[in-house]
Design an enzyme around this catalytic site. Structure first.
Site, short mmCIF file in Angstrom:
data_model
loop_
_atom_site.label_atom_id
_atom_site.label_comp_id
_atom_site.label_asym_id
_atom_site.label_seq_id
_atom_site.Cartn_x
_atom_site.Cartn_y
_atom_site.Cartn_z
N CYS A 129 3.65 6.97 0.35
CA CYS A 129 3.32 5.49 1.44
C CYS A 129 2.23 4.98 0.91
O CYS A 129 1.92 4.31 0.83
CB CYS A 129 3.17 6.26 2.46
N VAL A 130 2.18 4.44 -0.02
CA VAL A 130 1.97 3.15 -0.79
C VAL A 130 2.73 2.14 -0.79
O VAL A 130 3.53 1.42 -1.37
CB VAL A 130 1.41 4.25 -2.46
#
Ligand code: SF4
Ligand code: SF4
Lengths: 493, 107, 236
Positions: free
Chosen positions: B106-107
């Site tokens: 989730c970057v």
């Protein structure tokens, strides 16, 4: 809950632009990724049989699916609720139309009417074109449940897109982004594939930073057996910005409250992408890692960091699995959320906050969809909406809420949830952020808002990417616990 | 230029085999993105490669910014500067030029 | 003949509904998946179900025009149901007889609702996009059914007494005379069709409502039991 002083936002409903997003689809998972999850890596020969079989099995196992496929009355109440429809105008992004992609096949093969008079009831044969549409449009749903909370029967498109993706996975059309992440989480313990030594190095670096900034020896312990609290947080908190400042915030709170805690290198991930792809087996395997870590480290409490869907999994799947952890102190809710912990500490006056430290910020709060509509906080029905706001209001003097039809239960997804936070879907993500951005812009205009606080790793990354498209800077999105950490009065050395 | 180098990459242009990497490849990749690699870019790329060798992963942004601050001066030790160097995001774009796999999650 | 058909169709209809309910009830819901914010207490849950069931609260929030017509339609329908029950069962509570007597008015309310829903389906492009032919057909069909009934009452087409008499004699297998009138024939034929197709159609969405996890699941608190083990460990 803080009251917004804004009128409901006028949400512009776009004209229908059929096929305007039919080019948008995520990369397909390659053979390496798919085999790691025991899935075929390209469309198998008997895809049709397997697809229908899988649907049949899901129908037998899930009352929700059966009810949702059977009970839609096509009232249209959900048609203008999805942020992807509002952002793109593609009618297949209207929730009921998205459901219909699966429903028309269900009707054709599983219902009397669909078998006898398919044309009349909108039933359709399962063809490769249909499969293509599934791949496109089930990957244009962030599983945010906004449609479900506007449907008189509670039909939840998220469930349907999960099943749709499950079928696609089974016939060889896996999504690269999600499946790659699942296989990393299952081998390395986190979505990034961050190995233990790198994690240790990262945490050490953060400890140095905190000392430099505050002069105080705040620790970020790793794999410390017999700690009171196991912190399970999204791995983005170790890696990305603004996430990492949130992690520092948790550490400061734990330190100041005198709580002993640890991170586990074996279960260094809160996020669980098995939810997104409807892969129950993998979902449970990942959840089991947390159970195992808790057992090995003999912790008394499990606390989740700021991650939306992880918290959904924690509330809905984890509790029965955690029965197996004998050391847990059952006087605390199992599991707990970091925002709850902080909230309790504030109420019990075990930590002190100096809100004026945030006086250079004017803050609003973005409710993450999976927290607002799929989980709980505290033990009152609205806790997930009120508790974060109370924590923020204790930490800053200038807090404002966005328009009421875009917050709380009505919140708009950030546009990057549900396994869509990948670059090839940038166009969709930018368009899908539009409703949230309009609400933010309106509030910004009225109150000069500088920051949007969020408590979900996906929301933070997504906003950091789309803010510049809407005239804001990428660092205007901020972790709830960064704001807390900045306001925290540090008394212990 | 990139095609002439005859390298295998994934859909997004990340090298499939780390060992294939050469300075020419990095330059060619940057050129394809309309970007000219300056010594400051190289500072980042070299650090990424070194870190990856040791830890089998790209460094967290925080670690990278600290390192760059040390090397190029405090005023450059922040993500804003890194975004100036790599407008598509320091983690992703710089990793690509350095021949590392794309960071996932989730970057 | 016609009465037998209608009664048989009605029996099939009821069987179909029971079958559907059994099918829903027998499908497990393995996962706890409340759509939150959801009530924790039984009382809160009751309140939620009642306000959804009788007031269509969610629909009111999400699409007010649809709500107006849908609500009118369903209220009219309930009213007509009472009328038909009263027609044969002759319940002699004053209030019941009173509501059940105004069939003309009830049909009008139902028709206004139906016409509104049909108009919305045609006029709003979003709703048109998601409509199958059967969605229009049902509205038109119901309009025919209700208006045939309405016309009967409006024109005093035949007297209710004779219809009742006819049906009761059929049920009791007595010799019976069909009360004349083409409207009545149309009305009864349409009713028979409705009964037969009803369980297989989207019209049967009420059981879905009662089995929908989003609506029927209460939220439950996470465990917070005092276990002896934890106690022991804390003091030790
Ligand atoms: S609101 Fe519910 S019932 Fe109405 S069209 Fe949408 S999914 Fe169907
Ligand atoms: S769950 Fe969210 S993204 Fe998916 S269709 Fe519903 S509103 Fe759209």
């Amino acid at each position: 809950m803080a009251k917004s002083d804004l009128l409901p936002l006028k949400i512009k409903v776009p004209e229908l632009k059929l096929g305007s997003m039919s080019h948008s689809q995520p990369y397909q998972a390659n053979a390496d990724v798919q085999t790691a999850l025991d899935l075929p890596s390209e469309l198998i020969d008997n895809w049709k049989v397997v697809a229908l079989e899988t649907l049949g099995v899901e129908l037998k196992q899930s009352r929700a699916l059966r009810v949702y496929l059977d009970s839609c009355i096509k009232c249209g109440a959900c048609t203008d609720k999805c942020h992807y429809f509002l952002g793109t105008g593609d009618p297949n992004n209207m929730p009921v139309a998205r459901q219909d992609l699966l429903r028309k096949v269900y009707r054709r093969y599983f219902t009397v009417a669909g078998k006898l008079v398919p044309k009349l009831v909108g039933a359709e044969d399962l063809t490769e074109d249909v499969i293509d549409d599934w791949y496109r449009y089930f990957h244009q749903c962030s599983q945010c449940r906004r449609c479900a909370s506007s449907c008189p029967i509670g039909i939840d498109t998220a469930e349907i897109s999960m099943v749709g993706r499950r079928i696609l996975d089974k016939i060889g059309l896996g999504q690269k982004y999600s499946n790659q992440i699942i296989s990393k989480a299952l081998t390395k313990g986190n979505n990034l594939g961050l190995p233990g030594p790198a994690l240790a190095d990262t945490l050490e670096g953060l400890e140095e930073d905190i000392v430099e900034e505050t002069g105080i020896n705040v620790k970020l312990p790793l794999d410390q057996a017999n700690a009171d609290i196991l912190l399970v947080t999204p791995s983005a908190d170790f890696f990305a910005e603004p996430h990492v400042d949130g992690l520092i915030g948790y550490a400061k709170v734990f330190h100041e409250a005198g709580l002993s805690w640890t991170i586990s290198s074996f279960a260094s991930e809160a996020a669980n992408f098995g939810l997104f792809t409807g892969n129950k087996q993998r979902l449970e395997e990942m959840a089991e890692r947390i159970v195992q870590a808790a057992n090995e480290l003999k912790v008394r409490r499990i606390v989740f960091g700021e991650c939306g869907h992880a918290w959904r999994v924690a509330c809905n799947y984890l509790p029965p699995l955690l029965e197996k952890v004998s050391t847990l102190d059952r006087r605390y809710p199992v599991p707990q959320h970091i925002v709850e912990v902080t909230h309790q500490l504030i109420e019990a006056k075990q930590i002190t906050l100096d809100a004026s430290k945030n006086d250079h910020r004017r803050i609003t709060f973005h409710d993450s969809c999976n927290v607002a509509r799929a989980s709980q906080l505290g033990d009152v029905p609205n806790g997930q909406l009120t508790i974060p706001r109370e924590v923020l209001q204790a930490s800053c003097n200038y807090f404002f809420d966005m328009a009421p039809n875009t917050t709380g239960q009505n919140t708009f997804c950030c546009g990057g949830g549900g396994g869509l936070l990948t670059d090839e879907l940038s166009e969709l993500r930018t368009a899908g952020a539009k409703p949230r951005m309009s609400a933010f812009q309106a509030l910004h205009k009225k109150h000069g808002i500088t920051h949007m606080a969020a408590m979900c790793a996906i929301c933070k990354s997504q906003f950091a990417q789309v803010f510049p498209h809407y005239g804001f800077a990428l660092d205007q999105v901020i972790s709830v616990h960064q704001i807390v950490g900045d306001a925290l009065v540090m008394t212990k050395s | 230029m990139l095609d002439q180098l005859n390298i295998s990459t994934d859909e997004e242009g990340y090298l499939l085999n780390l060992e294939d990497w050469t300075i020419d490849i990095a330059n060619a990749m940057a050129k394809a993105d309309d970007c000219e690699l300056t010594p400051n870019h190289w500072e980042v790329i070299d650090f990424l490669r070194g870190y990856y060798e040791q830890y089998e992963i790209a460094p967290a942004i925080r670690i990278l910014t600290k390192q760059i601050g040390k090397k190029l001066g405090q005023e450059k030790g922040n993500s804003k500067y890194l975004y100036e160097l790599f407008p598509h995001g320091p983690a992703k774009q710089a990793c690509k030029y350095a021949g590392l796999p794309k960071p996932t999650g989730c970057v | 003949m016609i009465a037998a058909l209608v009664l048989l169709a009605l029996a099939l209809c009821l069987a179909g509904i029971v079958w559907r309910v059994i099918q829903f009830a027998c499908t497990p819901q393995l996962r706890h998946m409340p759509l939150t914010p959801a009530p924790f207490s039984r009382r809160g849950q009751l309140h939620r179900v009642v306000s959804e069931l009788f007031l269509f609260k969610t629909l009111f929030r999400s699409s007010t025009w649809t709500w107006v017509f849908a609500w009118l339609f369903h209220v009219g329908l309930l009213w007509l149901l009472l009328f038909h029950i009263n027609l044969f069962a002759q319940i002699d509570w004053a209030w019941f007889a009173f509501i059940a007597s105004e069939a003309k008015f009830a049909s009008l309310v139902t028709m206004v609702g139906l016409i509104g829903l049909l108009a919305r389906r045609i006029v709003v492009p979003r709703v048109r996009f998601v409509s199958a032919p059967s969605d229009y057909l049902w509205l038109v069909f119901l309009l025919c059914l209700v208006s045939s009934g309405f016309l009967m009452r409006w024109t005093n087409h035949n007297d209710l007494e004779s219809v009742r008499h006819y049906f009761l004699s059929v049920v009791n297998q007595l010799q019976s005379e069909f009360p004349s009138g083409w409207l009545l024939i149309v009305h009864l034929l349409l009713a028979a069709i409705l009964f037969i197709v009803f369980p297989f159609s989207k019209l049967l969405h009420a059981p879905g409502f009662f089995f929908s996890p989003s609506i029927m699941t209460r939220d439950k608190k996470r465990t917070r039991i005092k276990s002896a083990k934890a106690e022991g460990r804390n003091s030790g």
